[in-house]
Design a protein around this motif. Structure first.
Motif, short mmCIF file in Angstrom:
data_model
loop_
_atom_site.label_atom_id
_atom_site.label_comp_id
_atom_site.label_asym_id
_atom_site.label_seq_id
_atom_site.Cartn_x
_atom_site.Cartn_y
_atom_site.Cartn_z
N SER A 183 0.95 -1.25 -0.11
CA SER A 183 0.21 -0.43 -0.17
C SER A 183 0.98 1.14 -0.57
N SER A 184 2.21 1.45 0.75
CA SER A 184 2.80 2.54 1.64
C SER A 184 3.97 2.36 1.32
N ILE A 185 4.71 2.29 0.67
CA ILE A 185 6.82 1.88 1.71
C ILE A 185 6.70 2.72 2.37
N ALA A 186 6.08 4.09 2.49
CA ALA A 186 6.84 4.94 3.58
C ALA A 186 5.70 4.32 4.98
N SER A 187 5.32 3.78 4.40
CA SER A 187 3.88 3.62 5.93
C SER A 187 4.78 2.90 6.44
N GLN A 188 5.63 1.73 6.37
CA GLN A 188 6.55 1.11 7.18
C GLN A 188 7.78 1.13 7.88
N TYR A 189 8.26 2.03 6.17
CA TYR A 189 9.99 2.87 6.23
C TYR A 189 9.83 4.48 5.93
N PRO A 190 9.15 5.16 6.93
CA PRO A 190 8.93 6.74 7.06
C PRO A 190 10.16 7.11 6.82
N THR A 191 11.10 6.32 7.25
CA THR A 191 12.93 7.23 7.04
C THR A 191 13.77 5.99 6.89
N ASP A 192 15.10 6.58 6.05
CA ASP A 192 15.48 4.63 5.90
C ASP A 192 16.94 5.22 6.94
N ILE A 193 17.96 4.42 7.15
CA ILE A 193 18.90 3.92 8.25
C ILE A 193 19.10 5.27 8.78
N GLY A 194 19.33 6.00 7.70
CA GLY A 194 20.27 7.23 7.83
C GLY A 194 19.32 8.65 8.56
N GLY A 195 18.46 8.08 8.61
CA GLY A 195 16.77 9.15 9.26
C GLY A 195 16.58 9.98 8.08
N THR A 196 16.37 10.39 6.63
CA THR A 196 16.11 11.08 6.00
C THR A 196 15.00 10.54 5.35
N PRO A 197 13.65 11.35 5.79
CA PRO A 197 12.59 11.55 4.84
C PRO A 197 12.00 10.14 3.96
N LEU A 198 11.57 9.52 4.34
CA LEU A 198 11.75 8.73 2.37
C LEU A 198 10.84 9.67 1.52
#
Length: 330
Positions: A183-198
């Motif tokens: 449904s949404s990649i950002a719903s599971q990963y709001p940020t990458d491992i470095g903290g950058t907003p997806l």
């Protein structure tokens, strides 16, 4: 004591020494034994060749250090292929140790000491280009070069964080993560491992869910790869390819026969086949680790076969098949 009996009573430590030499020497003097890519590997490679910057893939590092010797070269080869063709890559991990494996793969590809490396450009480093409203791959590279950046002789190109790659990493209960990403990649990963907003990444703006993804390649040392079939391929029709260990390969041929996966890299041999294709088409300048590893494996296997044959010749030529006991050491 006859020569045949001496051979059969050979101290096993000499055999260990021969095997050790056979495993070490090819690392320093690669033999370059020919490797013919199988159709299962060619299918993945050809599929990747048809993708462009408008597409995107997932690469799952779904293994731990125990199977890294086989799985790591697969992940590295696929990433090199994607970076060479400027195909955006989302990197995930089924387990916590897989995230570390993915980080090691990126370090290998971006290692300036190697002959085939890519220059990794951090998210912050090309912020000024984004502020100009430039988000397409060709435009970003053109602006980057105009800013005075150049590549060294051994570098293949640049990898822009957020445009070419998003390192998402590990989340628990990953089968549920796959379901959520449909449904949404950002719903599971709001940020990458470095903290950058997806949601700020250009590659996410063009590929917001797994339904917008063109291929998922899972490199796995366990049944983790099946989750991509169950929750990705069967639920939303996501194309999937496997990279599995040699002992697992036969278990998953049924998915090739049923058409549920694009293809499969099986063991060190499968990784070496993919590396061979990359070398053939000029994506790399030198053979990868799996290609060299196949030299080691092949020479060791040939030596073992030779010793088995020699032992049988000594056994029957010396007439020991007619005796109940051999003389000499236990």
């Amino acid at each position: 004591m006859s020569i045949w009996e001496k051979m059969l009573n050979l101290d096993r430590r000499w055999i260990f020494l021969l095997i050790g030499i056979a495993c070490v020497v090819p690392f320093f003097t690669p033999l370059g034994l020919p490797i013919l890519p199988s159709q299962e590997v060619v299918s993945i490679y050809d599929y990747m060749e048809n993708l462009t910057t408008d597409n995107a893939i997932f690469v799952g590092f779904d293994f731990d250090p125990g199977t890294a010797a086989e799985n790591m070269p697969m992940g590295v080869a696929v990433l090199r292929h994607a970076f060479a063709r400027h195909i955006p890559v989302f990197i995930t991990a089924y387990g916590p140790l897989g995230q570390g494996m993915a980080a090691m793969a990126l370090d290998e590809i971006t290692d300036e000491e190697s002959d085939d490396y890519y220059v990794y450009v951090n998210w912050e480093d090309w912020a000024s280009i984004r502020e100009q409203g430039i988000t397409d791959r060709a435009g970003i590279e053109e602006a980057w070069i105009a800013a005075g950046n150049t590549l060294s002789e051994n570098a293949h190109g640049w990898v822009f964080e957020g445009r070419d790659v998003a390192f998402l990493g590990y989340l628990p209960y990953f089968h549920l993560v796959i379901l959520g990403m449909s449904s949404s990649i950002a719903s599971q990963y709001p940020t990458d491992i470095g903290g950058t907003p997806l949601e700020e990444m250009p590659m996410y703006q063009e590929h917001k869910s797994l339904r917008d993804i063109d291929l998922a390649v899972t490199t796995a040392g366990s049944s983790a790869c099946v989750a991509w079939i169950t929750y990705g391929r069967e639920k939303i029709g996501l194309p999937v390819a496997f990279g599995v260990t040699a002992v697992m390969a036969t278990d998953y041929y049924i998915y090739i026969q049923s058409g549920q996966i694009i293809g499969q890299m099986g063991g060190l041999r499968g990784a070496a086949e993919y590396e061979t294709l990359l070398l053939r088409d000029g994506y790399t300048k030198s053979p990868g680790k799996a290609f060299v590893g196949m030299d080691v494996q092949s020479i060791a296997h040939l030596l073992i076969i030779f010793l088995v044959v020699l032992g049988n010749i000594a056994f029957f030529a010396g007439g020991f098949n007619k005796k109940t006991k051999l003389k000499g050491r236990r």
